[in-house]
Design an enzyme around this catalytic site. Structure first.
Site, mmCIF file in Angstrom:
data_model
loop_
_atom_site.group_PDB
_atom_site.id
_atom_site.type_symbol
_atom_site.label_atom_id
_atom_site.label_comp_id
_atom_site.label_asym_id
_atom_site.label_seq_id
_atom_site.Cartn_x
_atom_site.Cartn_y
_atom_site.Cartn_z
ATOM 1 N N PHE A 1 5.475 -3.547 8.119
ATOM 2 C CA PHE A 1 6.426 -2.598 7.534
ATOM 3 C C PHE A 1 7.845 -3.135 7.678
ATOM 4 C CE2 PHE A 1 2.959 0.314 8.608
ATOM 5 C CZ PHE A 1 2.907 1.147 7.501
ATOM 6 N N PHE B 1 0.808 -1.215 0.000
ATOM 7 C CA PHE B 1 0.000 0.000 0.000
ATOM 8 C C PHE B 1 0.844 1.269 0.000
ATOM 9 C CE2 PHE B 1 0.362 -1.368 4.432
ATOM 10 C CZ PHE B 1 0.893 -0.238 5.034
ATOM 11 N N ASP B 2 2.121 1.165 0.368
ATOM 12 C CA ASP B 2 2.993 2.345 0.358
ATOM 13 C C ASP B 2 4.427 1.880 0.478
ATOM 14 O OD1 ASP B 2 3.812 4.956 0.299
ATOM 15 O OD2 ASP B 2 3.243 5.425 2.356
#
Length: 282
Positions: free
Chosen positions: A273, A213-214
């Site tokens: 992450f 998503f990022d």
């Protein structure tokens, strides 16, 4: 003769109905000022006709417009703005009726109750104080939104909880008191940032199913931001990481975006992450 032709044209242009004909007339123009006044009205009336009176075969649009014009002419200019504001408020309430109270289609709008609330609020009637009313709105709407999110996205929460429950048993995964999980890929030797520091990082963010998503890594450019300006899971983890570290963070939804829907990240989503702390910015 010319004036009569203009008046007749106006009648025809405004659909030529009997109702319209009763509202038209041929003015006597005695001088240039009279002509300027009439021309000003006629020119603007033609524009109004184009934008507001299209498809007005019954004359209802015209009659409504004229009622507003007459009201405006009677009002003290000092209060004209308030009348306009009042009309906008009324239109906003009607829009609520069409879309649901405060945009919630499940809540039926009661215009009379809203009007009574407006009146009581403006005149200071304290059946419920303004602060109590606002607090009730905030709490109740949040509860309704969370209930709706649970119905729509509760499966995200369950999947995230199952993933984290299994992940915490894996070798090298550390779980903090808050529920944050991390795994050290590389431990740096630099200073640990504080909550008020700004840091430079590279990161790659995915959902538990692997959806990216990022990613500053994919963009090829590190990100810089305040440690206390990001989600709670990041704020906690960054203060544990010495500069030069590279960790994988496993963040439960309550330390990420909670019940918020950010688009790609749906409510109650656990996040993963890979974070590399490159430095502390001055």
């Amino acid at each position: 003769m010319k004036k009569t032709t203009i008046a007749a044209f106006v009648v025809a242009a405004l659909c030529g109905t009997t109702a319209f004909a009763q509202s038209t007339g041929t003015p006597v123009l005695k001088n240039r000022v009279d002509s300027l006044n009439y021309a000003f009205g006629l020119a603007n009336g033609d524009g109004i006709k184009m934008y507001y009176l299209y498809n007005d075969s019954t004359g209802e649009r015209y009659n409504s417009l004229m009622k507003g014009i007459e009201e405006g002419l009677k009002v003290n200019p000092e209060y004209a703005e308030l009348i306009g504001i009042g009309r906008n408020i009324g239109q906003g309430i009607k829009q609520q009726a069409a879309e649901g109270l405060m945009g919630n289609e499940d809540l039926v709008t009661d215009i009379e109750l809203i009007k009574q609330g407006l009146i009581n609020g403006m005149l200071g009637y304290d059946q419920m104080s303004a602060s109590e009313a606002q607090n009730y709105l905030n709490v109740t709407m949040q509860q309704l939104q969370e209930k709706k999110n649970e119905e729509l996205y509760g499966e995200n929460r369950r999947q995230g909880e199952e993933f984290l429950a299994e992940n915490k048993t894996k070798e090298g995964v550390v779980t903090t008191e808050s529920g944050l999980q991390y795994k050290v890929i590389k431990m740096g030797k630099g200073k640990k940032p504080s909550a008020t520091d700004r840091v430079k990082v590279h990161y790659h963010g995915t959902l538990v199913d692997g959806t990216v998503f990022d990613s500053s890594v994919n963009r090829g450019e590190p990100a810089t931001f305040g440690v206390n300006q990001v989600i709670k899971g990041w704020t906690e983890a960054l203060q544990l990481m010495p500069v030069g570290s590279k960790w994988t963070l496993y963040i439960p939804y309550n330390l990420a975006y909670g019940a918020q829907n950010t688009g790609t990240i749906k409510p109650y989503s656990a996040l993963i992450f890979e974070v590399e702390l490159l430095g502390i910015e001055k």
